[in-house]
Design an enzyme around this catalytic site. Structure first.
Site, PDB file in Angstrom:
ATOM      1  N   GLU A  41     -17.160  17.013  69.322  1.00 45.18           N
ATOM      2  CA  GLU A  41     -18.637  17.165  69.342  1.00 45.18           C
ATOM      3  C   GLU A  41     -19.332  15.884  69.815  1.00 45.18           C
ATOM      4  O   GLU A  41     -20.357  15.486  69.278  1.00 45.18           O
ATOM      5  CB  GLU A  41     -19.180  17.529  67.941  1.00 45.18           C
ATOM      6  CG  GLU A  41     -18.497  18.687  67.260  1.00 45.18           C
ATOM      7  CD  GLU A  41     -19.050  20.045  67.678  1.00 45.18           C
ATOM      8  OE1 GLU A  41     -19.922  20.088  68.565  1.00 45.18           O
ATOM      9  OE2 GLU A  41     -18.576  21.047  67.125  1.00 45.18           O
TER      10      GLU A  41
HETATM   11  C1  LIG Z   1      -8.778  18.409  67.811  1.00 44.34           C
HETATM   12  C2  LIG Z   1      -9.780  18.619  68.877  1.00 44.34           C
HETATM   13  C3  LIG Z   1     -10.500  19.797  68.920  1.00 44.34           C
HETATM   14  C4  LIG Z   1     -11.393  20.036  69.956  1.00 44.34           C
HETATM   15  N1  LIG Z   1     -12.007  21.262  70.062  1.00 44.34           N
HETATM   16  C5  LIG Z   1     -12.696  21.557  71.198  1.00 44.34           C
HETATM   17  C6  LIG Z   1     -13.176  22.882  71.435  1.00 44.34           C
HETATM   18  O1  LIG Z   1     -13.028  23.773  70.606  1.00 44.34           O
HETATM   19  N2  LIG Z   1     -13.816  23.136  72.606  1.00 44.34           N
HETATM   20  C7  LIG Z   1     -14.013  22.166  73.542  1.00 44.34           C
HETATM   21  O2  LIG Z   1     -14.577  22.461  74.584  1.00 44.34           O
HETATM   22  N3  LIG Z   1     -13.584  20.903  73.344  1.00 44.34           N
HETATM   23  C8  LIG Z   1     -12.921  20.586  72.224  1.00 44.34           C
HETATM   24  N4  LIG Z   1     -12.456  19.300  72.014  1.00 44.34           N
HETATM   25  C9  LIG Z   1     -12.722  18.290  73.020  1.00 44.34           C
HETATM   26  C10 LIG Z   1     -13.607  17.165  72.565  1.00 44.34           C
HETATM   27  O3  LIG Z   1     -14.932  17.562  72.527  1.00 44.34           O
HETATM   28  C11 LIG Z   1     -13.333  16.008  73.539  1.00 44.34           C
HETATM   29  O4  LIG Z   1     -12.083  15.495  73.164  1.00 44.34           O
HETATM   30  C12 LIG Z   1     -14.374  14.965  73.518  1.00 44.34           C
HETATM   31  O5  LIG Z   1     -15.509  15.456  74.179  1.00 44.34           O
HETATM   32  C13 LIG Z   1     -13.920  13.669  74.197  1.00 44.34           C
HETATM   33  O6  LIG Z   1     -13.291  13.883  75.414  1.00 44.34           O
HETATM   34  P1  LIG Z   1     -11.887  13.182  75.717  1.00 44.34           P
HETATM   35  O7  LIG Z   1     -11.009  13.400  74.558  1.00 44.34           O
HETATM   36  O8  LIG Z   1     -11.448  13.642  77.022  1.00 44.34           O
HETATM   37  O9  LIG Z   1     -12.226  11.632  75.761  1.00 44.34           O
HETATM   38  P2  LIG Z   1     -12.847  10.837  76.980  1.00 44.34           P
HETATM   39  O10 LIG Z   1     -14.069  11.502  77.472  1.00 44.34           O
HETATM   40  O11 LIG Z   1     -11.797  10.507  77.937  1.00 44.34           O
HETATM   41  O12 LIG Z   1     -13.318   9.513  76.232  1.00 44.34           O
HETATM   42  C14 LIG Z   1     -12.417   8.492  75.841  1.00 44.34           C
HETATM   43  C15 LIG Z   1     -13.220   7.394  75.157  1.00 44.34           C
HETATM   44  O13 LIG Z   1     -14.236   6.881  76.034  1.00 44.34           O
HETATM   45  C16 LIG Z   1     -15.480   6.911  75.392  1.00 44.34           C
HETATM   46  N5  LIG Z   1     -16.547   7.144  76.369  1.00 44.34           N
HETATM   47  C17 LIG Z   1     -16.589   8.074  77.348  1.00 44.34           C
HETATM   48  N6  LIG Z   1     -17.736   7.960  78.036  1.00 44.34           N
HETATM   49  C18 LIG Z   1     -18.435   6.959  77.465  1.00 44.34           C
HETATM   50  C19 LIG Z   1     -19.702   6.356  77.710  1.00 44.34           C
HETATM   51  N7  LIG Z   1     -20.511   6.746  78.664  1.00 44.34           N
HETATM   52  N8  LIG Z   1     -20.074   5.342  76.918  1.00 44.34           N
HETATM   53  C20 LIG Z   1     -19.277   4.907  75.923  1.00 44.34           C
HETATM   54  N9  LIG Z   1     -18.087   5.431  75.654  1.00 44.34           N
HETATM   55  C21 LIG Z   1     -17.669   6.437  76.417  1.00 44.34           C
HETATM   56  C22 LIG Z   1     -15.389   8.027  74.376  1.00 44.34           C
HETATM   57  O14 LIG Z   1     -16.300   7.816  73.319  1.00 44.34           O
HETATM   58  C23 LIG Z   1     -13.962   7.900  73.921  1.00 44.34           C
HETATM   59  O15 LIG Z   1     -13.893   6.928  72.916  1.00 44.34           O
HETATM   60  C24 LIG Z   1     -11.587  19.041  70.956  1.00 44.34           C
HETATM   61  C25 LIG Z   1     -10.902  17.839  70.880  1.00 44.34           C
HETATM   62  C26 LIG Z   1      -9.994  17.625  69.871  1.00 44.34           C
HETATM   63  C27 LIG Z   1      -9.235  16.340  69.851  1.00 44.34           C
END
Ligand SMILES: Cc1cc2nc3c(=O)[nH]c(=O)nc-3n(C[C@H](O)[C@H](O)[C@H](O)COP(=O)(O)OP(=O)(O)OC[C@H]3O[C@@H](n4cnc5c(N)ncnc54)[C@H](O)[C@@H]3O)c2cc1C
Length: 831
Positions: free
Chosen positions: A502
């Site tokens: 989220e």
């Molecule tokens: C257990 C689990 C359940 C989930 N359930 C769902 C679901 O039901 N449906 C769905 O669609 N998604 C789901 N997600 C996805 C979740 O919303 C994403 O994992 C999340 O949006 C982050 O994306 P990412 O993991 O690719 O991290 P990335 O986007 O690669 O980010 C990596 C790091 O970089 C940081 N970062 C990125 N951009 C910035 C910025 N501009 N400024 C500062 N920091 C930044 C982030 O905060 C993070 O710390 C789920 C994820 C998990 C792990």
């Protein structure tokens, strides 16, 4: 009156006018009157008056005659502002404008109308909701064996899935008219939290259909046909929903999804219809492996203009309902996110769906991003705060109990100052979490508060993380060793899930809270931006003029408020209450004014650059968040009737927030790129230095730590909310029962141990010592009996699990292999 006295008088009047926010006309008139006063007293000669009038009159006229002001002053500023305003994509614009502001806007504004907070009526549970918590939720919790779920089954038992479906756990947010439970956000929060105190996997499973997903999207935006078909099926559990947005190439920047849907014409069952061909790759999707319907986000394209507009190809993010058994959809594989709730990828190659599958139908094509942003508040403001608060509840009770019964160096560990630092923090943070949960759930019932929910997503999950880490420290090996007795290890393992979902926390803190808050909560900025984007330039200029001069007045007023309040030790600030919270309210009000001024100066000096200066903007977001949380605590304490037991908790929580605010503001000022401006900001915010705020004192910390080890009023309230299984075989029941038993024999038990330790009581083993103590009249026979009963319970409560090698090697597939620790019959007193 002497000239110098009049100068002081004039200065006081002018400062007073700026402080009270007098309008431009009054202020200009006051300057003119001051000049005339000096002239009358002889302090200004005729020539001086003429020179003054030559400068003053044109400025006063231009400033106070709106038509003239717009033409001479505002028009060039408006032009420059419109040019400097970064171009915003429709996606960014949607995200910015979605949702509402609430009480936090008062804090951002710098002159809070406290009555708005004090008049908030916390949502109360209806009779139905109360009954659901006491019956269905309680029953569900009894069915959950978290160790079995996590280690042996790697899933919820089928009867649990069936029960959740049958009892409508997945339909709490679906309105009663559609057959759902139609629960308030607060009730949903209470249900999710109670389940979380028993099983994280079960609570996440309940959370997801009740937050961002098909249910909510159909409820808000679905066509009548979609509502009629899908809602009853979601309500009774025939359909299990999931929501697919994230993919391998797209995470935090969800608006950049590469997944596509192309509008096509197809003949289906002999009839030509419009449809969409989807190509997508999603991952991390909660409930996907068992889902029967996917709410899918993709970018819609219409290269052939089949939707009616030949000039429009890219429609943007769109959400559709995709039955999981649609041909070419690959679904069912699982990720393993540290807990065993269902989560996995979904891939689709050339998947066809009819156009009617778009949520909200053809009119909502391309409106998916706005839908998502508007609906995010459920996850951010209800479910994740519920999960976080539940961790606090559970750890408050269990860590307090463990710190009381576990003895080392002849003392309960909870009495060591080092341990108290941790337990005091757990207590204070839990109070802050609970106060924030209750207030925010109420906010979510009143509106869709996008800034509040972003703040709460970040801060509440971070507080949860801190509570879990500190609780692990206090328990030592007792919660490192996994097994059925461990009530903390699973939360520790799965904690990163809440941090990531989220809106991952770093991004939420650094990009969203202040970015969105500054524009949405500011009384003038959004109005200025909207005016600049108005295609009717004349109207835009008029609106801009009003907003711009309102904004200028706002800046001067807030600077003066911060300065005057700072110089007078908050004495002129208002408090909505008397009693122990009054000084805190005043301290909060001063910092609110400082934030308003700082934010304006930062936006003025750095402009769009502030968005990229994440370290800086995150600190201002922290200030806003802690102002909100501090007021949540104040409100909670007052609403509960200012209980003596709660006072140290509230003090800890507010002092912690004030400290975090001061840390964030001073660090912001110290690191501001323009050093002179940074110094000015710091002077306005802290004219007399940082003052008394140093975070919770050792005294308050010790008081909370001590309360944590008792059944105090706050603990009793938490006990009503958590699930505690019956008897000594339950993981939390065991530890709480031991602590209760101990409390019933204190302080006699401690005195008995001291007597053993000093040699006043002798004997080999507990029984002999008890007999000796009774014989010497040092303890009563009743107390001796109490100690006799307590000792096996205590010993059992400190034990951890051990297993056969095969049980662990086979991931629990060989059943019944846990070797229960055997109770010992004869105990040495633990002195
Ligand atoms: C257990 C689990 C359940 C989930 N359930 C769902 C679901 O039901 N449906 C769905 O669609 N998604 C789901 N997600 C996805 C979740 O919303 C994403 O994992 C999340 O949006 C982050 O994306 P990412 O993991 O690719 O991290 P990335 O986007 O690669 O980010 C990596 C790091 O970089 C940081 N970062 C990125 N951009 C910035 C910025 N501009 N400024 C500062 N920091 C930044 C982030 O905060 C993070 O710390 C789920 C994820 C998990 C792990």
């Amino acid at each position: 009156m002497s000239n110098s006295l009049f100068a002081v008088f004039s200065a006081v009047v002018l400062i007073g006018l700026v402080y009270s926010g007098a309008n431009l006309l009054t202020f200009t008139a006051a300057i003119g009157a001051a000049a005339l006063g000096f002239y009358a007293l002889g302090g200004l000669g005729e020539l001086g008056l003429i020179v003054f009038a030559a400068i003053y009159l044109p400025i006063a006229v231009v400033l106070n005659v709106p038509g003239l002001r717009r033409g001479v002053l505002t028009a060039p500023i408006f032009k420059a502002f419109s040019k400097a305003l970064p171009a915003m994509s429709p996606t960014e614009k949607d995200a910015l404008e979605a949702g509402d502001t609430w009480w936090e806007a008062e804090m951002f504004g710098g002159k809070p109308d406290w009555s708005k907070l004090m008049n908030v009526k916390y949502t109360e549970l209806t009779a139905d909701e109360k009954s659901f918590l006491e019956n269905e939720t309680e029953e569900l919790c009894k069915m959950l064996d978290d160790w079995k779920i996590n280690f042996e089954l790697k899933d919820l038992p089928q009867e649990v899935w069936d029960f959740m479906g049958k009892k409508k756990f997945f339909a709490m947010l679906i309105a009663k008219e559609h057959g759902g439970l139609g629960f308030s956000p607060y009730a949903q929060s209470c249900v999710v939290a109670k389940i979380a105190t028993r099983s994280l996997t079960a609570s996440v499973t309940v959370m997801v259909p009740n937050s961002l997903g098909p249910g909510e999207l159909i409820m808000h935006y679905g066509t009548q046909e979609q509502k009629d078909y899908w809602l009853p099926r979601l309500v009774d559990g025939r359909e299990i929903p999931c929501f697919g947005l994230t993919g391998p190439e797209v995470g935090s920047d969800a608006s950049a999804i590469p997944d596509t849907g192309v509008v096509v014409k197809r003949v289906v069952n002999g009839k030509e219809e419009l449809g969409v061909v989807l190509n997508f790759s999603k991952r991390y999707i909660t409930l996907a492996p068992v889902a029967t319907v996917v709410g899918l986000a993709f970018k819609l394209k219409d290269p052939e203009g089949l939707l009616g507009d030949k000039n429009k190809v890219d429609y943007g993010i769109t959400c559709a309902l995709l039955p999981a058994d649609t041909p070419n959809v690959q679904i069912g594989r699982r990720h393993f996110p540290g807990a065993v709730f269902m989560n996995g990828p979904i891939i689709g190659n050339d998947v066809y769906i009819p156009l009617t599958s778009i949520i909200g139908g053809r009119e909502m094509a391309g409106k998916g991003w706005r839908m998502l942003v508007e609906c995010l508040s459920a996850g951010r403001g209800i479910s994740l705060p519920a999960l976080s608060a539940a961790s606090g509840w559970g750890m408050y009770l269990a860590t307090g109990a463990y710190a009381r019964i576990r003895r080392q160096f002849k003392m309960p560990i909870g009495r060591f100052e080092g341990v108290q630092e941790a337990t005091g923090k757990i207590g204070g943070l839990t109070y802050k979490l609970e106060a924030s949960r209750v207030l925010t759930a109420t906010a979510c019932a009143e509106c869709a508060p996008s800034v509040v929910t972003a703040m709460m997503k970040y801060h509440m999950t971070e507080m949860m993380r801190e509570i879990i880490l500190r609780s692990m420290d206090v328990h030592g090996g007792r919660t490192v060793i996994l097994g059925p007795r461990n009530y903390l290890g699973q939360a520790y393992q799965a904690m990163p899930v809440a941090i990531t979902v989220e809106g991952a926390n770093i991004m939420t803190r650094n990009l969203i809270v202040f970015g969105q808050g500054a524009i949405r909560c500011h009384p003038w900025v959004l109005k200025e931006m909207q005016a600049a984007q108005n295609p009717n330039k004349e109207e835009g200029l008029r609106d801009f003029d009003k907003a711009f001069f309102g904004h200028l007045g706002h800046i001067f007023n807030r600077a003066m408020r911060a300065l005057v309040l700072g110089l007078t030790g908050n004495r002129l600030a208002k408090s909505p209450v008397s009693g122990p919270m009054a000084d805190y309210a005043k301290a909060i009000e001063r910092r609110s004014a400082a934030l308003a001024f700082t934010a304006d100066v930062a936006m003025g000096v750095l402009g769009g650059e502030l968005k990229r200066r994440e370290r800086l903007s995150a600190r201002l977001g922290d200030v806003l968040s802690h102002l909100y949380m501090a007021t949540a605590v104040l409100k909670y304490f007052e609403t509960n009737g200012r209980l003596a037991d709660e006072l140290p908790h509230a003090q800890w929580a507010i002092e912690d927030s004030l400290f975090e605010i001061d840390k964030a503001l001073t660090e912001f000022n110290r690191n501001f790129p323009n050093k002179a401006v940074g110094k000015l900001l710091n002077f306005v915010a802290y004219p007399l230095g940082m003052g008394k705020t140093k975070g919770p004192s050792d005294k308050v910390n010790a008081e909370v730590a001590e309360l944590l080890m008792t059944r105090n009023a706050f603990a009793n309230r938490l006990l009503d909310k958590v699930f505690v299984g019956e008897g000594l075989s339950d993981p939390t029941g065991r530890i709480l029962e031991a602590a209760d038993k101990l409390l019933s024999i204190e302080p006699g038990y401690s005195n008995f141990l001291k007597a053993v330790s000093s040699g006043k009581v002798v004997g080999e083993g507990l029984e002999a010592q008890l007999k000796d103590a009774v014989a010497k009249n040092l303890i009563s026979p009743d107390l001796a009996q109490g100690i006799r009963e307590y000792e096996p319970i205590r010993f059992d409560a400190i034990l951890t699990d051990d297993f056969s090698k095969d049980y662990l090697r086979t991931n629990g597939q060989i059943p019944d292999e846990i070797i229960e620790a055997k109770p010992v019959t004869e105990y040495k007193a633990a002195a």
